[in-house]
Structure formats: structure tokens, C-alpha cells
Design a protein around this motif. Structure first.
Motif, PDB file in Angstrom:
ATOM      1  N   SER A  41      -0.025  11.199   5.364  1.00  0.00           N
ATOM      2  CA  SER A  41       0.584   9.870   5.395  1.00  0.00           C
ATOM      3  C   SER A  41      -0.391   8.844   5.966  1.00  0.00           C
ATOM      4  CB  SER A  41       1.868   9.906   6.231  1.00  0.00           C
ATOM      5  OG  SER A  41       2.585   8.711   6.100  1.00  0.00           O
ATOM      6  N   VAL A  42      -1.040   9.195   7.064  1.00  0.00           N
ATOM      7  CA  VAL A  42      -2.029   8.306   7.673  1.00  0.00           C
ATOM      8  C   VAL A  42      -3.214   8.125   6.727  1.00  0.00           C
ATOM      9  CG1 VAL A  42      -3.599   8.008   9.633  1.00  0.00           C
ATOM     10  CG2 VAL A  42      -1.310   8.968   9.994  1.00  0.00           C
ATOM     11  N   PHE A  43      -3.604   9.189   6.046  1.00  0.00           N
ATOM     12  CA  PHE A  43      -4.706   9.125   5.085  1.00  0.00           C
ATOM     13  C   PHE A  43      -4.401   8.132   3.967  1.00  0.00           C
ATOM     14  CE2 PHE A  43      -6.106  10.822   0.916  1.00  0.00           C
ATOM     15  CZ  PHE A  43      -7.466  10.587   1.027  1.00  0.00           C
ATOM     16  N   TYR A  44      -3.199   8.231   3.382  1.00  0.00           N
ATOM     17  CA  TYR A  44      -2.836   7.303   2.313  1.00  0.00           C
ATOM     18  C   TYR A  44      -2.842   5.856   2.808  1.00  0.00           C
ATOM     19  CZ  TYR A  44      -1.401  11.141  -0.775  1.00  0.00           C
ATOM     20  OH  TYR A  44      -1.395  12.244  -1.586  1.00  0.00           O
ATOM     21  N   ALA A  45      -2.322   5.627   4.005  1.00  0.00           N
ATOM     22  CA  ALA A  45      -2.316   4.265   4.547  1.00  0.00           C
ATOM     23  C   ALA A  45      -3.743   3.742   4.707  1.00  0.00           C
ATOM     24  CB  ALA A  45      -1.585   4.250   5.894  1.00  0.00           C
ATOM     25  N   ALA A  46      -4.651   4.603   5.195  1.00  0.00           N
ATOM     26  CA  ALA A  46      -6.027   4.175   5.441  1.00  0.00           C
ATOM     27  C   ALA A  46      -6.770   3.869   4.143  1.00  0.00           C
ATOM     28  CB  ALA A  46      -6.766   5.254   6.235  1.00  0.00           C
ATOM     29  N   ILE A  47      -6.607   4.709   3.126  1.00  0.00           N
ATOM     30  CA  ILE A  47      -7.350   4.459   1.883  1.00  0.00           C
ATOM     31  C   ILE A  47      -6.791   3.252   1.136  1.00  0.00           C
ATOM     32  CG2 ILE A  47      -8.087   6.857   1.604  1.00  0.00           C
ATOM     33  CD1 ILE A  47      -5.910   7.085  -0.582  1.00  0.00           C
ATOM     34  N   ILE A  48      -5.502   2.988   1.299  1.00  0.00           N
ATOM     35  CA  ILE A  48      -4.907   1.800   0.675  1.00  0.00           C
ATOM     36  C   ILE A  48      -5.417   0.545   1.368  1.00  0.00           C
ATOM     37  CG2 ILE A  48      -2.738   0.518   0.409  1.00  0.00           C
ATOM     38  CD1 ILE A  48      -1.418   3.306  -0.094  1.00  0.00           C
ATOM     39  N   GLU A  49      -5.495   0.585   2.702  1.00  0.00           N
ATOM     40  CA  GLU A  49      -6.033  -0.564   3.419  1.00  0.00           C
ATOM     41  C   GLU A  49      -7.495  -0.793   3.061  1.00  0.00           C
ATOM     42  OE1 GLU A  49      -6.673  -2.268   7.963  1.00  0.00           O
ATOM     43  OE2 GLU A  49      -6.222  -0.151   7.639  1.00  0.00           O
ATOM     44  N   ARG A  71       6.822  15.941   0.382  1.00  0.00           N
ATOM     45  CA  ARG A  71       5.486  15.375   0.289  1.00  0.00           C
ATOM     46  C   ARG A  71       5.503  13.930  -0.177  1.00  0.00           C
ATOM     47  NH1 ARG A  71       6.056  20.397  -0.094  1.00  0.00           N
ATOM     48  NH2 ARG A  71       4.490  21.916   0.562  1.00  0.00           N
ATOM     49  N   HIS A  72       6.365  13.615  -1.130  1.00  0.00           N
ATOM     50  CA  HIS A  72       6.386  12.245  -1.638  1.00  0.00           C
ATOM     51  C   HIS A  72       6.922  11.265  -0.603  1.00  0.00           C
ATOM     52  CE1 HIS A  72      10.645  13.301  -2.578  1.00  0.00           C
ATOM     53  NE2 HIS A  72      10.849  12.024  -2.398  1.00  0.00           N
ATOM     54  N   PHE A  73       7.737  11.730   0.345  1.00  0.00           N
ATOM     55  CA  PHE A  73       8.233  10.833   1.388  1.00  0.00           C
ATOM     56  C   PHE A  73       7.085  10.388   2.294  1.00  0.00           C
ATOM     57  CE2 PHE A  73      10.071  10.106   5.646  1.00  0.00           C
ATOM     58  CZ  PHE A  73      10.925   9.063   5.332  1.00  0.00           C
ATOM     59  N   TYR A  74       6.180  11.306   2.617  1.00  0.00           N
ATOM     60  CA  TYR A  74       5.030  10.939   3.438  1.00  0.00           C
ATOM     61  C   TYR A  74       4.089  10.017   2.662  1.00  0.00           C
ATOM     62  CZ  TYR A  74       6.401  14.200   7.075  1.00  0.00           C
ATOM     63  OH  TYR A  74       7.084  14.825   8.092  1.00  0.00           O
ATOM     64  N   LEU A  75       4.022  10.175   1.350  1.00  0.00           N
ATOM     65  CA  LEU A  75       3.248   9.245   0.522  1.00  0.00           C
ATOM     66  C   LEU A  75       3.868   7.849   0.580  1.00  0.00           C
ATOM     67  CD1 LEU A  75       1.206   8.384  -1.611  1.00  0.00           C
ATOM     68  CD2 LEU A  75       2.609   9.516  -3.345  1.00  0.00           C
ATOM     69  N   LEU A  76       5.183   7.774   0.493  1.00  0.00           N
ATOM     70  CA  LEU A  76       5.860   6.479   0.577  1.00  0.00           C
ATOM     71  C   LEU A  76       5.592   5.793   1.915  1.00  0.00           C
ATOM     72  CD1 LEU A  76       9.291   7.497  -1.008  1.00  0.00           C
ATOM     73  CD2 LEU A  76       7.672   5.868  -1.993  1.00  0.00           C
ATOM     74  N   LEU A  77       5.638   6.576   3.000  1.00  0.00           N
ATOM     75  CA  LEU A  77       5.319   6.016   4.315  1.00  0.00           C
ATOM     76  C   LEU A  77       3.907   5.439   4.319  1.00  0.00           C
ATOM     77  CD1 LEU A  77       6.689   8.615   6.915  1.00  0.00           C
ATOM     78  CD2 LEU A  77       7.533   6.301   6.529  1.00  0.00           C
ATOM     79  N   GLY A  78       2.966   6.195   3.779  1.00  0.00           N
ATOM     80  CA  GLY A  78       1.593   5.730   3.747  1.00  0.00           C
ATOM     81  C   GLY A  78       1.427   4.458   2.935  1.00  0.00           C
TER      82      GLY A  78
END
Length: 415
Positions: free
Chosen positions: A107-115, A385-392
Motif C-alpha cells: 500500500s505504501v509502495f503504491y502511494a509512493a510510486i503514484i506520487e 490485496r485490491h483494498f490495499y491498492l485502493l488505499l495506496g
């Protein structure tokens, strides 16, 4: 371009461009594999473990805007580790919490790469749509026994696609469905036929999952999407377009459902699943009774009772994310989970209607998270897994907005 690149521009190098493209492709591949989890560890875990490690080793940063998400998730899992101390037999408890920690890092990874690069949002959703269409097709073909061995994609006469459980398969399809709906309502009509076909496949997959939570999530999310688009777009012509296309989509979906109900197997299971309260919901030690008893029990167990222990005491699992947070992660995990969800919903609500390149993706992810919060009262969304993606996605878009506001306050840099 990342924030660092914007502040300290470097000469363009083809090698860097190739690496960036390869990195983005790997991210999309990871999202795609999240739609195929028939056993654990799944290919998704194997790829993401390597990918997360490599990205952060190569310098992917966690900004101040994303750091609270990391803090919430780490605190949540610390609560889970503390719950292990009260277990008489650890069993699979440590492995369960290892998976929880891994999903938190994704989740943190997805947030970081999106930023780091907001253009990755489009790749993420396109990969998600591709995975949803394929896994929905597998569920549909499996439900109708279209080929030998097709029953591998069903469970208890319900479509589950390439998942272990229909109750996870159905909700996984909702965000891609909303992405296609958004494209239909706001995009060019020339692309509408392909989106309609994709939406019909996904919708039929949701229907044949016979997951009441997925049905409710789909309905809530679709209505919310149309409502927010009507709020955002103020022109009469656009609102008329949304209204007409929404009515047309509803009519097509109704026809598709009516056709599906002509099959006796579908009709019988549909009538059974539309019963509002079944025996395993309202009966002795049913879902709702377990919720009440479980919450009372947790008042005397501040550290929780450990992963997977609840189902050893009662006939079934918690089927409630709030109760699951208490039993598996204790009071510490429960409070951190509530705080994280409140912060997540606040981020999305604050930036929901701002005209940004990432606004459609934020809107879709936020709507689906709101829906997950609602269905979380009757289903356990932990380890989805998709819920953590949504959080990210929501936190990544929030970080993009935070960075955008900082740049506005600083003003244009001197030449």
C-alpha cells in the motif's frame, strides 16, 4: 518527473527513460497479477516482494504526505504481533501477520510510486481492467461449465474467477467497472463499444459471484459515481449526457440480468441469495450474534486473541472488519485502523472535486473505499490485496495534491 528531478534537473539519458518505462511496466504487471490468487503465495506476492525491495533500494522515497499511512499500517501490525503473545498455539499466526505486513508495504509502495509519477495511475487502472475482464470471463465460463475443468473457477455453485473466494472475486471487479463507467460517461463515444463490452463482462461476473456484499458495493459505487459527476460537471448538456448514458447502461444491465435469470440454476441461486437475513446471519451463533458476542469478548482482551483464533471458538470467522481488527490486532490495531480509515476518507473528500490530472482516479478509488467501509460491517476485508491498492491510490493522490499546493505557495522559480 519526481520532485527531486523538478528541483535538480539532469540531462536526459535514454537509459534512464528505459528504466522508468520498465519500472512502470512492472507496476502494471503487479496490479494485473492481483486478479489471479488461487493459492498462496500467489505470483502477485512473488513479484511484489522483489519489486517493492528493488524500488526502495533504488531510491524511491516516502514523503511526509505518505508517511502517516506507513505509521498507521505499522502500528496496526504491531498490534497484531502483540496478539501473538496471548496465543497458546501460534500455528499459522506468524505467517498471517507476515502477509499483513507485506500487504501494508504494498500500500505504501503504491502511494509512493503514484506520487513520484502520476501518469502511472492510468497504467494501474488499465492493468486492473484487463485482470478484471479475464478473471470475470473465467468465472463466467466456469459457472456455465464451458470447458473441462471449468469448475476450478467456481465455489459452491458461485463464480469465483481466479480467486479462492467469490466474496473477494466480486468486490475486486468494482473499481475496474467504475473506471469503464467513468470512461463511458466522460470519454469519447468512439471508444464506447469496447467499454460497454468490458463493463457487461465484469457486471455479469459480479452478478454470478452471488456475493451480496459485491452486489451492494456495485450499486452504491455506481450511484455515487454518477452523483459526484453531476456535482462536478455543471453544464446542462453534460448532465443530460450523463443522465441518458446512465439510463441506457441501467437498461442494458437489467436486460443482461433478465437473460441470465432464464437459466434455472442462476434463478434458484439468485432467489436464495436475495433473502435479506438467512439462518447463518440471524440464527443461533449466526453472523450478527457472533458480532455482538465478539465485541463483548474483546472488551476483556485488549491484546486481542490472535489471528484465526475466532473461528476456533465460534462456527465461522468474524465476517466484520471492525471485529477482525479487534480480535487479530487488539485495541492498538483497532484504533490505528479507525484512524487510518478516517484520515483516508478525509483526504479523498477534501480533494474529490479539484480539477487535476489524477482526479478521476482519486474519485473512483475513494468511492470504492467508502463502499468497502460499508460492506466491512458484514464481511472481513483484511488481506484483500485490491483494498490495499485502493488505499495506496488515495494516499498517492493526496500526496500529489500536497506537493501541488506546496509548489503553488512557492510560486514560479526564478529564471
Amino acid at each position: 518527473m519526481s520532485t527531486l528531478d523538478a528541483q535538480h534537473p539532469v540531462p536526459f539519458r535514454p537509459q534512464i527513460a528505459v528504466l522508468m518505462m520498465l519500472g512502470s511496466a512492472m507496476v502494471a504487471c503487479g496490479v494485473f497479477l492481483s486478479g489471479f490468487v488461487m493459492s498462496e503465495p500467489a505470483p502477485y506476492e512473488l513479484l511484489m516482494v522483489v519489486q517493492v525491495a528493488v524500488w526502495f533500494l533504488l531510491g524511491l522515497k516516502i514523503s511526509r504526505a505518505v508517511a502517516p499511512l506507513l505509521a498507521f499500517l505499522l502500528t496496526f501490525n504491531v498490534g497484531g504481533i502483540l496478539s501473538l503473545t496471548v496465543m497458546k498455539d501460534l500455528g499459522t499466526g506468524p505467517m498471517y501477520l507476515a502477509v499483513s505486513t507485506f500487504l501494508a508495504l504494498t500500500s505504501v509502495f503504491y502511494a509512493a510510486i503514484i506520487e513520484d509519477r502520476h501518469q502511472r495511475l492510468r497504467l494501474i487502472f488499465q492493468a486492473w481492467v484487463a485482470a478484471a475482464i479475464i478473471t470475470a470471463l473465467l468465472g463466467i465460463l466456469g459457472y456455465f461449465h464451458a470447458f473441462p475443468g471449468a469448475e476450478a473457477f467456481t465455489l459452491y455453485d458461485r463464480a469465483k474467477g481466479a480467486f479462492q473466494d467469490p466474496n473477494v472475486f466480486g468486490p475486486f471487479l468494482i473499481a475496474p467497472a467504475l473506471y469503464l463507467m467513468h470512461g463511458l460517461l466522460t470519454g469519447k463515444l468512439s471508444a464506447a463499444p469496447l467499454r460497454v463490452v468490458g463493463l457487461l463482462i465484469i457486471s455479469l461476473g459480479v452478478f454470478l459471484s452471488f456475493s451480496r456484499a459485491a452486489w451492494a458495493l456495485f450499486l452504491i459505487s455506481a450511484v455515487a459515481l454518477v452523483f459526484i459527476l453531476l456535482l462536478k460537471e455543471r453544464t446542462g448538456a453534460f448532465r443530460l449526457k450523463i443522465l441518458l448514458l446512465s439510463l441506457a447502461a441501467v437498461a442494458v444491465l437489467v436486460v443482461a440480468v433478465v437473460v441470465a435469470l432464464q437459466f434455472e440454476q442462476v434463478r434458484n441461486l439468485f432467489l436464495d441469495r436475495t433473502t435479506l437475513v438467512k439462518d447463518y446471519d440471524g440464527g443461533h451463533l449466526g453472523r450478527f450474534a457472533r458480532h455482538r458476542i465478539g465485541f463483548l469478548m474483546m472488551m476483556e482482551n485488549p491484546l486481542g486473541i490472535g489471528p484465526m483464533v475466532f473461528s476456533e471458538i465460534f462456527p465461522e470467522d468474524e465476517h466484520n472488519i471492525w471485529l477482525k481488527s479487534l480480535t487479530t490486532y487488539g485495541w492498538l490495531g483497532f484504533l490505528s485502523y479507525i484512524a487510518m480509515m478516517a484520515w483516508t476518507l478525509t483526504i479523498g473528500f477534501r480533494f474529490l472535486l479539484r480539477d487535476r490530472p489524477w482526479q478521476p482516479y482519486l474519485m473512483i478509488a475513494w468511492i470504492v473505499i467508502v463502499g468497502h467501509v460499508i460492506i466491512g460491517n458484514v464481511i472481513d476485508t483484511d488481506h484483500w490485496r485490491h483494498f490495499y491498492l485502493l488505499l495506496g491510490i488515495v494516499w498517492g493522490c493526496g500526496a500529489l495534491e500536497w506537493r501541488h499546493q506546496r509548489m503553488l505557495r512557492r510560486g514560479p522559480s526564478p529564471a
